[in-house]
Design a protein around this motif. Structure first.
Motif, PDB file in Angstrom:
ATOM      1  N   GLY A   6      -3.790  -8.849  10.439  1.00  0.00           N
ATOM      2  CA  GLY A   6      -2.485  -8.260  10.184  1.00  0.00           C
ATOM      3  C   GLY A   6      -2.455  -7.495   8.874  1.00  0.00           C
ATOM      4  O   GLY A   6      -1.894  -6.393   8.784  1.00  0.00           O
ATOM      5  N   VAL A   7      -3.072  -8.061   7.841  1.00  0.00           N
ATOM      6  CA  VAL A   7      -3.136  -7.381   6.546  1.00  0.00           C
ATOM      7  C   VAL A   7      -3.931  -6.080   6.670  1.00  0.00           C
ATOM      8  O   VAL A   7      -3.550  -5.040   6.118  1.00  0.00           O
ATOM      9  CB  VAL A   7      -3.768  -8.304   5.488  1.00  0.00           C
ATOM     10  CG1 VAL A   7      -4.067  -7.541   4.199  1.00  0.00           C
ATOM     11  CG2 VAL A   7      -2.843  -9.485   5.198  1.00  0.00           C
ATOM     12  N   GLN A  67      -4.028  -0.127   7.063  1.00  0.00           N
ATOM     13  CA  GLN A  67      -4.500   1.003   7.873  1.00  0.00           C
ATOM     14  C   GLN A  67      -3.370   1.937   8.269  1.00  0.00           C
ATOM     15  O   GLN A  67      -3.536   3.157   8.298  1.00  0.00           O
ATOM     16  CB  GLN A  67      -5.193   0.465   9.125  1.00  0.00           C
ATOM     17  CG  GLN A  67      -5.738   1.535  10.067  1.00  0.00           C
ATOM     18  CD  GLN A  67      -6.269   0.938  11.364  1.00  0.00           C
ATOM     19  OE1 GLN A  67      -6.304  -0.285  11.530  1.00  0.00           O
ATOM     20  NE2 GLN A  67      -6.662   1.789  12.297  1.00  0.00           N
ATOM     21  N   VAL A  68      -2.183   1.395   8.544  1.00  0.00           N
ATOM     22  CA  VAL A  68      -1.092   2.222   9.056  1.00  0.00           C
ATOM     23  C   VAL A  68      -0.586   3.218   8.011  1.00  0.00           C
ATOM     24  O   VAL A  68      -0.016   4.251   8.355  1.00  0.00           O
ATOM     25  CB  VAL A  68       0.064   1.334   9.564  1.00  0.00           C
ATOM     26  CG1 VAL A  68       0.884   0.757   8.413  1.00  0.00           C
ATOM     27  CG2 VAL A  68       0.967   2.114  10.509  1.00  0.00           C
ATOM     28  N   VAL A  69      -0.806   2.945   6.734  1.00  0.00           N
ATOM     29  CA  VAL A  69      -0.273   3.824   5.691  1.00  0.00           C
ATOM     30  C   VAL A  69      -0.896   5.212   5.767  1.00  0.00           C
ATOM     31  O   VAL A  69      -0.211   6.227   5.599  1.00  0.00           O
ATOM     32  CB  VAL A  69      -0.463   3.189   4.298  1.00  0.00           C
ATOM     33  CG1 VAL A  69      -0.009   4.157   3.194  1.00  0.00           C
ATOM     34  CG2 VAL A  69       0.319   1.886   4.203  1.00  0.00           C
ATOM     35  N   SER A  70      -2.193   5.287   6.049  1.00  0.00           N
ATOM     36  CA  SER A  70      -2.828   6.608   6.178  1.00  0.00           C
ATOM     37  C   SER A  70      -2.260   7.358   7.377  1.00  0.00           C
ATOM     38  O   SER A  70      -2.103   8.592   7.340  1.00  0.00           O
ATOM     39  CB  SER A  70      -4.344   6.458   6.314  1.00  0.00           C
ATOM     40  OG  SER A  70      -4.690   5.754   7.506  1.00  0.00           O
ATOM     41  N   TYR A 113       0.822  -1.212   0.000  1.00  0.00           N
ATOM     42  CA  TYR A 113       0.000   0.000   0.000  1.00  0.00           C
ATOM     43  C   TYR A 113       0.856   1.262   0.000  1.00  0.00           C
ATOM     44  O   TYR A 113       0.551   2.224  -0.714  1.00  0.00           O
ATOM     45  CB  TYR A 113      -0.956  -0.005   1.191  1.00  0.00           C
ATOM     46  CG  TYR A 113      -2.148  -0.898   0.980  1.00  0.00           C
ATOM     47  CD1 TYR A 113      -3.262  -0.450   0.268  1.00  0.00           C
ATOM     48  CD2 TYR A 113      -2.165  -2.197   1.472  1.00  0.00           C
ATOM     49  CE1 TYR A 113      -4.349  -1.277   0.049  1.00  0.00           C
ATOM     50  CE2 TYR A 113      -3.249  -3.032   1.266  1.00  0.00           C
ATOM     51  CZ  TYR A 113      -4.340  -2.569   0.553  1.00  0.00           C
ATOM     52  OH  TYR A 113      -5.417  -3.388   0.333  1.00  0.00           O
ATOM     53  N   ALA A 114       1.932   1.280   0.773  1.00  0.00           N
ATOM     54  CA  ALA A 114       2.799   2.465   0.798  1.00  0.00           C
ATOM     55  C   ALA A 114       3.507   2.639  -0.542  1.00  0.00           C
ATOM     56  O   ALA A 114       3.603   3.759  -1.066  1.00  0.00           O
ATOM     57  CB  ALA A 114       3.812   2.355   1.930  1.00  0.00           C
ATOM     58  N   GLY A 115       4.007   1.536  -1.112  1.00  0.00           N
ATOM     59  CA  GLY A 115       4.665   1.622  -2.407  1.00  0.00           C
ATOM     60  C   GLY A 115       3.728   2.069  -3.504  1.00  0.00           C
ATOM     61  O   GLY A 115       4.097   2.863  -4.379  1.00  0.00           O
TER      62      GLY A 115
END
Length: 588
Positions: free
Chosen positions: A566-567, A572-575, A269-271
């Motif tokens: 976990g997925v 979620q952490v990317v936002s 997601y970050a990439g």
């Protein structure tokens, strides 16, 4: 440990072992059209903006296994012969690419060294596309990119299935370090070959030349011809390009520590959102989830999917979006005294990141048995893949544990072993295992459940485990079983002892506090120390006690220990990372 480079012809009885191995594995023969697709003239024209045209004369080696790093070579005219090749000089023809066909497999998404030789047949004109532009291509050209990525994946599957290419592992069967390296390579989806010096002439010649001592096993021949004596996983990772040289001056937007399901989700997601991402994994992508023989309650897979297949797809996705994945790269220290944040690796390398995501999971828990380390890899195993399953055909095995992972492993092993003795200390499985797995275990005739039971002793010799003593705590009885394979699925401890230099707050069990839990713990500490006012600013839900450091997955206190959870946290952490980066002072 000495490293030398050999001359391949020294160890090849004939000039070449051409065509001894079939080009295509039997199970994917029907998918040849997907492995070697032919692009139309119009599709090739669309690719020209991603590469440059080059000309090669007859016999020129365009790609050299173990050396050449590239993205993709599309044939415009002429033909290119593709051959598998290993560092011992063995070659086997795979195919010839004609106009509209292309070279590459999944390694090329990350610009890793080629696993094959590619040679011009006649004069060749080709479109050469770099790894960076290949990634841009598969994103910009969605439909065409899908076909290309599918071909890259299937080509890797084929290389693994036919068991050729990649490194050659030479050593006596059953040697624990040989088994560990084989497990490392298999866990990372890397093709390799095993040779027994007693059975293979090349392996005998190699051993005659290098005269390995007992401490030198195994010998590993890298694709570039270099030979390593009893190399570490990191040594093998470097020789294959899995562990690249990391630029210590570069500042990454995100450093992800741990490439299990949560870490891979963050990476993807970050990439995909344009952040520069470095993912560090100490053993193999997918983490413990990759050892699951079948996950049947993951959304979107009604017939189930193996943990390895799910992790492999996520790994390719991460490479597609430009994530730099370093394996094996063990994080040793997290340093927060200056900014950017720094992660120091076990080899001393120090990488910098604006944010760090801790998805470092847990370490397999060992029973308190005095000699257990003696038998690890020689009878004691902490996961159950096909490698381990092949070791226990026609044997009775013991599996310890009552969670879902244990249940999946028991069912998987029951298809290989003569009998699986499932050992739990409790009165049953209902409190710790999903109902569908309990029903399946009950319906499997060669799985026997032993309740109120534990292992109290291990017996064996230098060759491996021979006997196991089981104690039934309810009956107060002990029984010695002639069992050579024991699989341990008894949980894990959080992998957080390396975070002390940074002061990341953990709970009494060692799991990382995040969000409101951090706020509560700090308010309580301030109140007990007489600091007023005791209030603390609220943190992002997945942010730790250290600004810019986040925790997700199994290592996070209060997390749901499931792959899907976990997925979800990884996405979620990317936002929250975006919000943190947006609020940084301009100077940072």
């Amino acid at each position: 440990m000495a490293n030398m480079t050999l001359t391949p012809t020294q160890f090849v009885p004939e000039a070449s072992k051409e065509d001894e191995v079939p080009a295509i594995g039997a199970t994917i023969e029907s998918r040849r059209h997907q492995i070697f697709p032919r692009l139309t003239e119009q599709e090739v024209r669309r690719l020209h903006r991603f590469g440059s045209v080059r000309t090669y004369h007859n016999g020129v080696r365009i790609l050299e296994a173990g050396h050449t790093t590239f993205g993709m070579v599309v044939v415009l005219s002429g033909r290119i012969a593709i051959n598998r090749y290993d560092g011992l000089g063995n070659s086997a023809f795979i195919t010839e690419h004609g106009p509209g066909e292309f070279t590459a497999e999944v390694s090329q998404l990350a610009g890793r060294p080629s696993l094959v030789n590619a040679t011009a047949v006649g004069d060749v004109e080709a479109l050469v596309i770099s790894a960076e532009n290949l990634r841009a291509l598969v994103i910009a050209e969605a439909e065409l990119g899908e076909r290309i990525v599918r071909a890259l994946i299937l080509r890797r599957v084929n290389l693994i299935e036919v068991g050729s290419g990649g490194p050659v592992l030479v050593g006596p069967p059953g040697h624990p370090r040989l088994f560990q390296l084989q497990s490392f390579l298999t866990g990372n989806g890397y093709p390799h070959t095993l040779l027994d010096p007693k059975e293979d002439a090349q392996a005998r010649s190699l051993c005659d030349y290098y005269q390995p001592t007992p401490d030198d096993w195994p010998l590993v021949v890298c694709p570039d011809g270099s030979v390593k004596r009893n190399p570490s996983n990191a040594d093998v990772g470097r020789c294959l390009g899995m562990l690249p040289e990391l630029d210590e001056s570069k500042v990454w937007d995100v450093i992800v520590v741990g490439a299990g399901p949560a870490g891979l989700a963050t990476s993807v997601y970050a990439g995909s959102e344009g952040l520069s991402v470095l993912a560090l994994e100490q053993r193999a992508y997918g983490g413990q989830a990759a050892a699951s023989a079948r996950i049947e309650n993951y959304l979107g897979f009604p017939t189930g999917i193996s943990g390895g297949a799910l992790a492999g797809r996520a790994y390719v996705q991460a490479q597609k979006f430009g994530v730099e994945v370093a394996i094996p790269a063990a994080a040793a220290r997290l340093l927060c005294d200056t900014y950017p944040l720094r992660v120091q690796l076990a080899d001393g390398t120090c990488v910098q990141g604006r944010t760090v995501v801790l998805s470092c999971g847990a370490r397999y828990r060992r029973p308190s048995l005095a000699n257990i380390k003696q038998f690890e890899g020689r009878g004691i195993y902490y996961w159950a893949s096909r490698i381990e399953a092949n070791l226990c055909r026609t044997e009775e095995v013991i599996l310890v544990g009552g969670g879902n992972s244990a249940g999946q492993a028991a069912v998987f092993l029951s298809g290989h072993a003569k009998k699986v003795h499932m050992v739990v200390r409790g009165e049953g499985l209902k409190a710790t295992m999903s109902t569908y797995l309990i029903d399946r275990i009950r319906a499997t005739p060669n799985i026997e459940l032993h309740t109120h039971t534990e292992i109290v002793a291990l017996e064996g010799d230098e060759e491996g485990l021979k006997q196991v003593m089981l104690r039934n705590n309810a009956a107060g009885t002990e029984k010695l079983r002639d069992v050579c394979r024991v699989f341990l699925f008894i949980g894990a401890d959080p992998n957080t002892d390396w975070l002390g230099d940074c002061g990341v707050d953990v709970d009494p069990q060692g799991f990382i506090r995040t969000g409101h839990d951090v706020t509560k713990a700090q308010c309580r500490a301030n109140f007990e120390n007489g600091i007023y006012p005791p209030d603390q600013p609220e943190r992002a839900a997945l942010e730790t006690s250290v600004p810019g450091v986040f925790a997700i997955g199994d290592v996070r206190a209060g997390s749901t220990k499931r792959v899907a959870a976990g997925v979800g946290e990884g996405a979620q952490v990317v936002s929250q990372i975006h919000a943190f980066l947006a609020n940084l002072p301009a100077a940072r």
